[in-house]
Design an enzyme around this catalytic site. Structure first.
Site, mmCIF file in Angstrom:
data_model
loop_
_atom_site.group_PDB
_atom_site.id
_atom_site.type_symbol
_atom_site.label_atom_id
_atom_site.label_comp_id
_atom_site.label_asym_id
_atom_site.label_seq_id
_atom_site.Cartn_x
_atom_site.Cartn_y
_atom_site.Cartn_z
ATOM 1 N N CYS A 121 3.724 0.115 -10.017
ATOM 2 C CA CYS A 121 2.734 0.230 -8.940
ATOM 3 C C CYS A 121 1.407 0.823 -9.428
ATOM 4 C CB CYS A 121 3.283 1.083 -7.806
ATOM 5 S SG CYS A 121 4.848 0.445 -7.192
ATOM 6 N N HIS A 262 -2.348 3.501 -3.652
ATOM 7 C CA HIS A 262 -1.227 2.564 -3.632
ATOM 8 C C HIS A 262 -0.474 2.749 -2.313
ATOM 9 C CE1 HIS A 262 2.392 0.454 -4.346
ATOM 10 N NE2 HIS A 262 3.125 1.540 -4.493
ATOM 11 N N ASN A 292 4.775 -2.693 0.784
ATOM 12 C CA ASN A 292 4.466 -2.201 -0.566
ATOM 13 C C ASN A 292 4.425 -3.412 -1.497
ATOM 14 O OD1 ASN A 292 4.594 -1.231 -3.189
ATOM 15 N ND2 ASN A 292 6.035 0.423 -2.722
#
Ligand code: COA
Length: 335
Positions: A121, A262, A292
């Protein structure tokens, strides 16, 4: 570690941004038909309402190429103006060749350099830091950074602890040299702690499993996660590196126009926002729409902010991400 002084005469500006999302949308109710969950639980615990899922031949490569085309158009640039493409992904098409090389070919940017970045990520923000440094060095003028994922292909849709979180998508940013040397990255961090790898990983075979198989969801080649540990780590570390980065640059949270984090879980971001006393409109949160999307989430936020006309030249924007590795990173920009 100290911030490097900017190379004399070379600044870096964000010339364009673009995104690509698969057409198919998976709602919380759709997931409730697959596993024992419901819209209320998912919304309360994660903030997610929908996520896009790749189908009909949509791949990491095609999403990345589409987002890059959109970013080039936004920048008013031709593919042949690119010197380098950095593609952050944990769902590359294969281990060789890089997906970046295929994207360069697909958009007509050959012979630009191409490289995948594997930092889960954190990949897109790692990419921003690398691209900025390449341009400031004077060796490269224009570099594209892409975050692209098809996490649906490594998601176990029988595991309710993970399948509710993830979505597919891509976002790209075009960075280019600028005469104003004060523009670009003012301070950054890129960190890792591999002792924590077992908190978030994708095992190919039994050989890849940590010694304690606790938490293995039973399916190889899918994402395994210790949700509670990742949650705690993300809250504490995000706050710490934001504060460290601001200190390095000699600015305060009030000086920031925007924090682009993020998108891991709405509760993680709300906790960081509260602890740092950030006003609601300073932190971008769009996890409700996309879930996500790992390396794609930061450029999806960046694009949303640009489209809304909420980023101005000279604004201070702080990018921050945390993910598998564990890896964590920041990049503080004067736009
Ligand atoms: N629907 C309904 N119930 C669920 C569920 C779901 N989708 N997933 C788990 N549960 C249940 C659990 O089985 C547990 O039940 P029990 O109390 O009867 O044992 C209960 O809900 C609480 O589970 P827990 O794992 O403690 O929930 P949580 O509040 O920690 O939320 C996550 C789970 C995954 C949403 C949360 O831990 C998280 O977001 N962690 C960070 C993940 C992340 O950011 N990963 C990517 C990093 S880049």
């Amino acid at each position: 570690m100290n911030a490097l002084p900017a190379a004399a005469g070379v600044g870096v500006r964000l010339a364009g941004a673009g995104t690509a999302l698969p057409d198919r949308v998976l709602t919380n109710d759709d997931l409730a038909a697959l596993v024992d969950t419901n819209d209320q639980w998912i919304t309360q615990r994660t903030g997610i309402k929908t996520r896009h899922i790749a189908s009909n031949g949509t791949t990491t490569c095609s999403l990345a190429a589409d987002s890059l085309r959109a970013a080039l158009e936004d920048a008013g640039m031709q593919p042949r103006e690119l010197d380098m493409v950095l593609l952050a992904t944990m769902t590359a098409e294969m281990s060789c060749p890089s997906t970046a090389a295929r994207v360069v070919h697909e958009v007509g940017a050959t012979p630009a350099g191409a490289m995948d970045i594997t930092a889960a990520c954190s990949g897109f923000v790692y990419g921003l830091n690398h691209a900025e440094t390449l341009i400031r060095s004077g060796h490269y003028k224009t570099v594209a950074v892409i975050g692209a994922e098809t996490l649906s292909k490594i998601t176990n849709y029988e595991d309710r602890g993970t399948c509710i979180l993830f979505g597919d998508g891509a976002g790209a940013a075009i960075l280019t040299a600028d005469d104003d040397a004060s523009r670009g990255c003012l301070a950054q961090t890129m960190r890792s702690d591999g002792s924590l790898w077992g908190e978030l990983y994708v095992p190919r075979t039994a050989d890849d499993l940590p010694e304690s198989h606790d938490g293995f969801n039973g399916r190889f080649n899918t994402l395994q996660m210790n949700g509670q540990e990742v949650f705690k780590f993300a809250v504490n570390t995000t706050q710490a590196i934001i504060e460290e980065t601001l200190q390095k640059a000699g600015v305060t949270a009030e000086d920031l126009a925007v924090v682009i984090p993020h998108q891991s879980n709405r509760r993680i971001l709300e906790l960081v926002k509260k602890r740092m006393d950030l006003p609601d409109d300073k932190m971008v949160i769009n996890i409700d729409k996309y879930g996500n999307t790992s390396a794609a989430s930061v450029p999806l936020c960046l694009h949303d902010k640009r489209v809304a006309g909420e980023l101005k030249e000279g604004d201070l924007a702080l990018f921050v991400a945390i993910g598998g590795g564990m890896c964590w990173t920041t990049s503080l920009w004067k736009l």
